[in-house]
Design a protein around this motif. Structure first.
Motif, PDB file in Angstrom:
ATOM      1  N   GLU A 324      30.796   2.745  -1.139  1.00 16.18           N
ATOM      2  CA  GLU A 324      31.049   3.918  -1.972  1.00 16.18           C
ATOM      3  C   GLU A 324      32.209   3.657  -2.933  1.00 16.18           C
ATOM      4  O   GLU A 324      32.179   4.040  -4.085  1.00 16.18           O
ATOM      5  CB  GLU A 324      31.364   5.138  -1.091  1.00 16.18           C
ATOM      6  N   ALA A 325      33.256   2.993  -2.402  1.00 16.37           N
ATOM      7  CA  ALA A 325      34.414   2.696  -3.252  1.00 16.37           C
ATOM      8  C   ALA A 325      33.989   1.774  -4.394  1.00 16.37           C
ATOM      9  O   ALA A 325      34.399   1.932  -5.542  1.00 16.37           O
ATOM     10  CB  ALA A 325      35.523   2.060  -2.422  1.00 16.37           C
ATOM     11  N   LEU A 326      33.107   0.815  -4.053  1.00 16.29           N
ATOM     12  CA  LEU A 326      32.614  -0.124  -5.071  1.00 16.29           C
ATOM     13  C   LEU A 326      31.806   0.625  -6.143  1.00 16.29           C
ATOM     14  O   LEU A 326      32.022   0.451  -7.345  1.00 16.29           O
ATOM     15  CB  LEU A 326      31.717  -1.138  -4.368  1.00 16.29           C
ATOM     16  N   ALA A 327      30.893   1.485  -5.687  1.00 16.47           N
ATOM     17  CA  ALA A 327      30.042   2.226  -6.623  1.00 16.47           C
ATOM     18  C   ALA A 327      30.901   3.144  -7.499  1.00 16.47           C
ATOM     19  O   ALA A 327      30.674   3.256  -8.711  1.00 16.47           O
ATOM     20  CB  ALA A 327      29.001   3.040  -5.862  1.00 16.47           C
ATOM     21  N   ALA A 328      31.924   3.780  -6.885  1.00 14.36           N
ATOM     22  CA  ALA A 328      32.763   4.709  -7.655  1.00 14.36           C
ATOM     23  C   ALA A 328      33.425   3.982  -8.820  1.00 14.36           C
ATOM     24  O   ALA A 328      33.560   4.540  -9.914  1.00 14.36           O
ATOM     25  CB  ALA A 328      33.816   5.335  -6.754  1.00 14.36           C
ATOM     26  N   GLY A 329      33.821   2.717  -8.602  1.00 12.99           N
ATOM     27  CA  GLY A 329      34.437   1.933  -9.684  1.00 12.99           C
ATOM     28  C   GLY A 329      33.478   1.768 -10.851  1.00 12.99           C
ATOM     29  O   GLY A 329      33.865   1.918 -12.015  1.00 12.99           O
ATOM     30  N   PHE A 330      32.204   1.492 -10.550  1.00  5.88           N
ATOM     31  CA  PHE A 330      31.206   1.349 -11.627  1.00  5.88           C
ATOM     32  C   PHE A 330      30.996   2.682 -12.352  1.00  5.88           C
ATOM     33  O   PHE A 330      30.886   2.725 -13.573  1.00  5.88           O
ATOM     34  CB  PHE A 330      29.868   0.870 -11.049  1.00  5.88           C
ATOM     35  N   TYR A 331      30.913   3.775 -11.571  1.00  4.36           N
ATOM     36  CA  TYR A 331      30.702   5.084 -12.208  1.00  4.36           C
ATOM     37  C   TYR A 331      31.896   5.443 -13.102  1.00  4.36           C
ATOM     38  O   TYR A 331      31.727   5.956 -14.205  1.00  4.36           O
ATOM     39  CB  TYR A 331      30.487   6.173 -11.146  1.00  4.36           C
ATOM     40  N   ARG A 332      33.106   5.133 -12.623  1.00  5.36           N
ATOM     41  CA  ARG A 332      34.295   5.457 -13.429  1.00  5.36           C
ATOM     42  C   ARG A 332      34.279   4.680 -14.741  1.00  5.36           C
ATOM     43  O   ARG A 332      34.566   5.223 -15.809  1.00  5.36           O
ATOM     44  CB  ARG A 332      35.572   5.132 -12.644  1.00  5.36           C
ATOM     45  N   ALA A 333      33.930   3.391 -14.655  1.00  3.32           N
ATOM     46  CA  ALA A 333      33.918   2.557 -15.869  1.00  3.32           C
ATOM     47  C   ALA A 333      32.916   3.129 -16.876  1.00  3.32           C
ATOM     48  O   ALA A 333      33.206   3.227 -18.075  1.00  3.32           O
ATOM     49  CB  ALA A 333      33.561   1.120 -15.516  1.00  3.32           C
ATOM     50  N   ALA A 334      31.738   3.538 -16.403  1.00  2.00           N
ATOM     51  CA  ALA A 334      30.729   4.075 -17.329  1.00  2.00           C
ATOM     52  C   ALA A 334      31.145   5.448 -17.845  1.00  2.00           C
ATOM     53  O   ALA A 334      30.883   5.796 -19.004  1.00  2.00           O
ATOM     54  CB  ALA A 334      29.370   4.141 -16.637  1.00  2.00           C
ATOM     55  N   ALA A 335      31.831   6.248 -16.986  1.00  2.79           N
ATOM     56  CA  ALA A 335      32.280   7.582 -17.430  1.00  2.79           C
ATOM     57  C   ALA A 335      33.296   7.440 -18.553  1.00  2.79           C
ATOM     58  O   ALA A 335      33.314   8.238 -19.499  1.00  2.79           O
ATOM     59  CB  ALA A 335      32.878   8.349 -16.262  1.00  2.79           C
ATOM     60  N   ALA A 336      34.151   6.407 -18.462  1.00  7.90           N
ATOM     61  CA  ALA A 336      35.157   6.198 -19.516  1.00  7.90           C
ATOM     62  C   ALA A 336      34.468   5.820 -20.818  1.00  7.90           C
ATOM     63  O   ALA A 336      34.937   6.144 -21.911  1.00  7.90           O
ATOM     64  CB  ALA A 336      36.116   5.092 -19.090  1.00  7.90           C
ATOM     65  N   ARG A 337      33.314   5.172 -20.714  1.00  8.94           N
ATOM     66  CA  ARG A 337      32.612   4.722 -21.928  1.00  8.94           C
ATOM     67  C   ARG A 337      31.783   5.848 -22.542  1.00  8.94           C
ATOM     68  O   ARG A 337      31.754   6.019 -23.756  1.00  8.94           O
ATOM     69  CB  ARG A 337      31.717   3.535 -21.550  1.00  8.94           C
ATOM     70  N   PHE A 338      31.077   6.613 -21.695  1.00  9.75           N
ATOM     71  CA  PHE A 338      30.100   7.578 -22.230  1.00  9.75           C
ATOM     72  C   PHE A 338      30.555   9.042 -22.154  1.00  9.75           C
ATOM     73  O   PHE A 338      30.030   9.880 -22.876  1.00  9.75           O
ATOM     74  CB  PHE A 338      28.769   7.453 -21.482  1.00  9.75           C
ATOM     75  N   ASP A 339      31.434   9.381 -21.224  1.00  8.13           N
ATOM     76  CA  ASP A 339      31.883  10.767 -21.050  1.00  8.13           C
ATOM     77  C   ASP A 339      30.701  11.741 -20.953  1.00  8.13           C
ATOM     78  O   ASP A 339      30.675  12.781 -21.627  1.00  8.13           O
ATOM     79  CB  ASP A 339      32.826  11.160 -22.208  1.00  8.13           C
ATOM     80  N   GLU A 340      29.699  11.395 -20.150  1.00  6.93           N
ATOM     81  CA  GLU A 340      28.509  12.239 -19.961  1.00  6.93           C
ATOM     82  C   GLU A 340      28.489  12.767 -18.533  1.00  6.93           C
ATOM     83  O   GLU A 340      28.966  12.101 -17.607  1.00  6.93           O
ATOM     84  CB  GLU A 340      27.230  11.407 -20.173  1.00  6.93           C
ATOM     85  N   PHE A 342      26.284  12.875 -16.228  1.00  6.03           N
ATOM     86  CA  PHE A 342      25.703  12.001 -15.208  1.00  6.03           C
ATOM     87  C   PHE A 342      26.772  11.087 -14.613  1.00  6.03           C
ATOM     88  O   PHE A 342      26.853  10.887 -13.397  1.00  6.03           O
ATOM     89  CB  PHE A 342      24.570  11.151 -15.810  1.00  6.03           C
ATOM     90  N   TRP A 343      27.620  10.523 -15.473  1.00  4.00           N
ATOM     91  CA  TRP A 343      28.630   9.567 -15.012  1.00  4.00           C
ATOM     92  C   TRP A 343      29.853  10.287 -14.446  1.00  4.00           C
ATOM     93  O   TRP A 343      30.360   9.920 -13.385  1.00  4.00           O
ATOM     94  CB  TRP A 343      29.055   8.654 -16.166  1.00  4.00           C
ATOM     95  N   VAL A 344      30.322  11.306 -15.172  1.00  2.00           N
ATOM     96  CA  VAL A 344      31.567  11.978 -14.778  1.00  2.00           C
ATOM     97  C   VAL A 344      31.405  12.594 -13.386  1.00  2.00           C
ATOM     98  O   VAL A 344      32.289  12.486 -12.535  1.00  2.00           O
ATOM     99  CB  VAL A 344      31.947  13.053 -15.833  1.00  2.00           C
ATOM    100  N   ALA A 345      30.234  13.229 -13.127  1.00  2.00           N
ATOM    101  CA  ALA A 345      30.021  13.895 -11.833  1.00  2.00           C
ATOM    102  C   ALA A 345      29.981  12.895 -10.683  1.00  2.00           C
ATOM    103  O   ALA A 345      30.194  13.271  -9.529  1.00  2.00           O
ATOM    104  CB  ALA A 345      28.710  14.669 -11.870  1.00  2.00           C
ATOM    105  N   ARG A 346      29.717  11.639 -10.974  1.00  2.71           N
ATOM    106  CA  ARG A 346      29.633  10.635  -9.902  1.00  2.71           C
ATOM    107  C   ARG A 346      30.882   9.765  -9.820  1.00  2.71           C
ATOM    108  O   ARG A 346      30.962   8.873  -8.963  1.00  2.71           O
ATOM    109  CB  ARG A 346      28.395   9.733 -10.140  1.00  2.71           C
ATOM    110  N   ALA A 347      31.844   9.979 -10.722  1.00  4.60           N
ATOM    111  CA  ALA A 347      32.995   9.070 -10.792  1.00  4.60           C
ATOM    112  C   ALA A 347      34.103   9.433  -9.810  1.00  4.60           C
ATOM    113  O   ALA A 347      34.992   8.627  -9.559  1.00  4.60           O
ATOM    114  CB  ALA A 347      33.551   9.055 -12.221  1.00  4.60           C
TER     115      ALA A 347
END
Ligand SMILES: Cc1cc2nc3c(=O)[nH]c(=O)nc-3n(C[C@H](O)[C@H](O)[C@H](O)COP(=O)(O)OP(=O)(O)OC[C@H]3O[C@@H](n4cnc5c(N)ncnc54)[C@H](O)[C@@H]3O)c2cc1C
Length: 459
Positions: A324-340, A342-347
């Motif tokens: 989960e910690a690993l996945a959260a890192g990926f979601y955070r990186a994408a949330a910083a890029r897209f601010d959508e 889908f990403w923010v809710a999972r970050a």
């Protein structure tokens, strides 16, 4: 009523791994698999981290000879630039799932396990000291212990639920067998080619939104996402898409991985990992092997059964939290890029008690500084896997560690940490450790324990 010592329900990677090990350890095992249409996606990536597990199960040679593609890594476009992420030097596999599952089932039978297939288990109940499993055809099986390996089943989603829209493509270019992963504005896409020109392509998107779209809307969403994923273009340029299937791809954790009356949940039945980690298969195989050791201990050394159940629970929880910690890192990186959404809710953190955050960087101590174990660390008995047995062993626990420090290089923690009672300077400590495990391993143990804050400067 047919009776057996251990009934393993579900012959996916987790169930077959458990059945192989239990049979190898001399137990009477029946593997029950409902069969039916192959699961989607048809291809999945098996990372090189699974190789030791395959070796231990005695199936490595068969998997290597199966003709799967052996890419050295994956192509990933997550932060705007495509790059090759290698598997640490070793090659993994792009496995055809149906074939991998067949190889594992065959290995279970070769090890001595019985197989009932097709046979769907409808219910599992504990009654008068034994487990009773009712099959769809009306038959009842009785077992002393059960391994529940029925796949992604239960437990609350740890983040907003995610759906995978999966399709097989025909006539694809295998492009050296690389899996491909790309983040898009409101979804991410993943492709795994097979050598025969098929390619599994999944689009991962918000499950509630996909349910609301309905069939035609989902197909349009899928096609548009694939068309926007530039990384897939060289693979799918001339390929044709087959029908779309929807799968739950949410990370989940069952609240009770171990029932002390003799039932262990393994693989996705215990904790379903976010597919972003690409570690689901390796984790399922590992859990199957560990669960076999737990049941072996409980059945043969009942005095240690409580340690075995605790070990299984701890392992499931730690695996789930780490991934989960690993996945959260990926979601955070994408949330910083897209601010959508889908990403923010999972970050955010997926868990009420997540993995300890990485410790802040510490400067190395002076060479003549005296060292000792951190005051917050304490010794306690913890269950450890020692060969085929779970047994209690003294281990050091510390708030900075996500798992107790019990063993290193096959030696108990005390062998490594006792020299610190004399508050030695670093060169003296390293000299003691080098004699036990050589220069390189002594260096990495030192770096790990110092960074995690388990060793500090005395005084
Ligand atoms: C879209 C997607 C892509 C993925 N990609 C990857 C990847 O690239 N790499 C990776 O490592 N992981 C990947 N995963 C995760 C991987 O698929 C799982 O981690 C893995 O399948 C877990 O194995 P398992 O044995 O626990 O469960 P399963 O593989 O689901 O096996 C469960 C078995 O139980 C049987 N069963 C179910 N109910 C019953 C019943 N009532 N009676 C009898 N038998 C029953 C089923 O038929 C099945 O054979 C992906 C997951 C998804 C959703």
């Amino acid at each position: 009523m047919r009776s057996t010592e251990v009934c393993v329900v579900g012959a996916g990677p987790a169930g077959s791994a458990a059945a192989i090990r239990l049979a190898q350890l001399g137990h009477r095992v029946l593997l029950v698999e409902r069969g039916g249409p192959g699961r989607a996606p048809a291809a999945e990536s098996l990372p090189p981290s699974a190789l030791p597990g395959l070796e231990q199960l005695g199936v490595r040679a068969a998997v290597e000879a199966a003709g799967f593609l052996r890419p050295r890594g994956s192509l990933v476009e997550w932060d705007g630039a495509a790059r090759e992420v290698d598997g640490g030097g070793a090659a993994g596999f792009q496995v055809e799932r149906a074939r991998l599952d067949e190889l594992l089932r065959e290995a279970a039978m070769a090890a001595g396990a019985g197989l009932r297939r097709p046979a769907a288990v409808r219910s599992i109940e504990h009654d008068a000291g034994a487990w009773r499993l009712r099959l769809a055809d009306g038959e009842t099986l009785e077992a002393q212990a059960v391994v529940d390996a029925r796949g992604r089943r239960a437990g609350a989603a740890l983040r907003p639920p995610t759906a995978a829209l999966c399709a097989e493509w025909q006539g694809a270019n295998a492009c050296a067998g690389h899996g491909r992963v790309q983040a898009l504005r409101e979804a991410w896409v993943w492709a795994a080619p097979l050598p025969d020109g098929r390619c599994s392509v999944a689009v991962f998107a918000d499950a509630a939104r996909m349910a609301a779209l309905g069939g035609p809307g989902r197909a349009a969403f899928y096609d548009e996402a694939v068309a926007r994923a530039g990384l897939l273009d060289p693979v799918l340029r001339h390929a044709r898409r087959g029908p779309l299937r929807v799968r739950d791809a949410s990370a989940r954790r069952h609240p009770t991985p171990a029932d002390e009356r003799g039932l262990l949940r393994v693989g996705e039945a215990a904790c379903a990992l976010d597919p972003l980690s690409s570690q689901g298969l390796a984790c399922a195989l590992r859990q199957g092997v560990q669960a076999a050791a737990c049941l072996h201990t409980a059945l043969v050394r009942p005095a240690d059964a409580a340690w075995a159940w605790t070990f299984h629970r701890d392992q499931v929880l730690r695996a789930s939290r780490r991934h989960e910690a690993l996945a959260a890192g990926f979601y955070r990186a994408a949330a910083a890029r897209f601010d959508e959404a889908f990403w923010v809710a999972r970050a955010g953190p997926a868990d009420d008690a997540a993995v300890p955050p990485p410790p802040p960087p510490r400067s190395w101590p002076a060479l003549d500084a005296r060292l000792c174990i951190a005051p917050l660390a304490r010794w306690q008995l913890e269950p450890v896997l020692d060969g085929d047995w779970v047994r209690p062993s003294p281990a050091l626990v510390h708030p900075g560690l996500d798992a107790p420090f019990a063993f290193w290089c096959g030696r108990p923690a005390r062998d490594w940490l006792q020299p610190l009672d004399a508050t030695p300077p670093l060169p003296a400590l390293l000299e003691r450790w080098r004699a036990l495990c050589g220069e390189a391993l002594a260096g990495s143990l030192w770096q790990h324990l110092w960074r995690q804050g388990l060793i500090v400067s005395a005084g």
